[in-house]
Write a protein that holds these residues in place. Structure first.
Motif, mmCIF file in Angstrom:
data_model
loop_
_atom_site.group_PDB
_atom_site.id
_atom_site.type_symbol
_atom_site.label_atom_id
_atom_site.label_comp_id
_atom_site.label_asym_id
_atom_site.label_seq_id
_atom_site.Cartn_x
_atom_site.Cartn_y
_atom_site.Cartn_z
ATOM 1 N N PHE A 94 0.767 -1.041 0.169
ATOM 2 C CA PHE A 94 0.171 -0.074 0.045
ATOM 3 C C PHE A 94 1.000 1.149 -0.043
ATOM 4 O O PHE A 94 1.679 1.509 1.182
ATOM 5 C CB PHE A 94 -0.833 0.084 1.205
ATOM 6 N N ALA A 97 -0.561 4.113 2.383
ATOM 7 C CA ALA A 97 -1.376 3.797 3.708
ATOM 8 C C ALA A 97 -1.700 5.011 4.381
ATOM 9 O O ALA A 97 -2.919 4.870 4.932
ATOM 10 C CB ALA A 97 -0.864 2.671 4.464
ATOM 11 N N HIS A 126 -7.520 -1.541 5.810
ATOM 12 C CA HIS A 126 -7.010 -1.983 4.570
ATOM 13 C C HIS A 126 -7.319 -3.508 4.473
ATOM 14 O O HIS A 126 -7.163 -4.266 5.419
ATOM 15 C CB HIS A 126 -5.714 -1.745 4.216
ATOM 16 N N GLN A 133 -7.915 0.687 0.649
ATOM 17 C CA GLN A 133 -8.528 1.075 1.841
ATOM 18 C C GLN A 133 -10.023 1.011 1.961
ATOM 19 O O GLN A 133 -10.801 1.262 1.239
ATOM 20 C CB GLN A 133 -8.295 2.662 2.167
#
Length: 317
Positions: A94, A97, A126, A133
């Protein structure tokens, strides 16, 4: 454990099966150690070849999956990675994130989701299958998120650098409960809160049983609180007298009222809460009663504690 020259540990965790101690460092490397031998795991082929798991920025959070097969790691540039511990391969990335640094990580019980908290004060969930997300929770407008965790499949908990702990509905992202340790103690003692302005950082948010969590902030008192009701079940103070005192010949003695900077619970029964002060003294409290059993001198300051999942062993860094 000694890392490479110029590198220092910023975070660590044990795998759930206790066979690995995993460190994240200032140079971006993630290393897997044998906790019994205090040596790098050379049975892992990628480590034997010196092909370590790596971030492009200092690693600030690591957390092994519930089944001990995977590792989630987060770094200062906001990247979250999920690794296969057996091969060292990155299974999911990710890239953003968090908008700032990833400061804390927790797995869902079934291993299908991750929660991250960051320097931007926002908590996010996530999905590992989707790689997306799932939800966003605005925890604090003026501070970073220090700790996160799942209370149940439908509720999560987070703590921020202003000392506030919040219980969230995981689906709607609405706040179900919000408290600080001073507010909870004042409610128990039926007194006014001494101060509402704090920038203390919740250094540890430790799950004990169901909605009961130990909240440890940068103060001389930690609490065991039901995060749903706000009821305090026990408190832990560095001003308490230990049942077993340090020997008279001990070279150092702790300062009364020392500030806690790190904590962990004994595993697997969680019958002790261990808190360490700025001076490097470890306080061992009985979880359910708050009785201080003993104080140990670690010999040096440390910024974090982690308990082995089955042995009477604590790692500090």
């Amino acid at each position: 454990l000694r890392l490479g020259e110029g590198s220092r540990p910023l975070c660590l965790c044990f795998s759930g099966d206790g066979t690995a101690l995993i460190t994240g460092s200032s140079d971006g490397f993630i290393e897997v150690w044998d906790p019994a031998l205090c040596r790098l795991r050379q049975d892992l082929v990628y480590q034997a070849k010196d092909e370590l798991m790596l971030h492009d920025a200092p690693v600030l959070a690591v957390q092994a999956s519930p089944d001990s097969t995977a590792l989630a790691s987060g770094c200062r540039d906001g990247t979250l990675k999920v690794w296969r511990l057996s091969t060292g391969a990155c299974a999911r990335k990710f890239a953003k994130a968090q908008q700032g640094a990833v400061t804390c990580i927790a797995w869902s019980r079934d291993g299908s989701q991750l929660i991250t908290g960051g320097a931007d004060g926002v908590v996010r969930t996530h999905g590992l299958k989707s790689g997306r997300q799932l939800q966003q929770f605005s925890h604090s407008a003026s501070g970073s998120t220090c700790s996160v965790g799942f209370v149940s499949d439908s509720t999560i908990i987070s703590a921020a650098s202003d000392g506030r702990v919040t219980l969230w509905d995981a689906r709607s992202a609405s706040s179900l409960q919000s408290l600080t340790a001073p507010e909870a103690l004042a409610k128990r003692d039926r007194v006014e809160v001494a101060s509402t302005s704090r920038n203390v950082a919740v250094v540890s948010l430790l799950s004990v049983e169901g909605p009961k969590f130990v909240v440890v902030d940068r103060s001389a008192t930690a609490i065991l609180v039901d995060v749903r009701s706000g009821k305090v079940h026990a408190s832990y103070s560095s001003s308490s007298e230990p049942q077993r005192a340090l020997p008279p010949e001990a070279p150092r003695k702790p300062t009364t009222g020392g500030v806690f900077v790190a904590a962990c619970c004994s595993q697997p029964r969680r019958d002790y809460v261990y808190c360490v002060t700025e001076e490097g003294f470890l306080y061992a409290f009985v979880t359910q009663t708050g009785v201080l059993e003993r104080i140990l001198d670690l010999g040096e300051a440390c910024s974090g504690l982690e308990a082995h999942p089955s042995l009477n062993t604590i790692a500090c860094w």
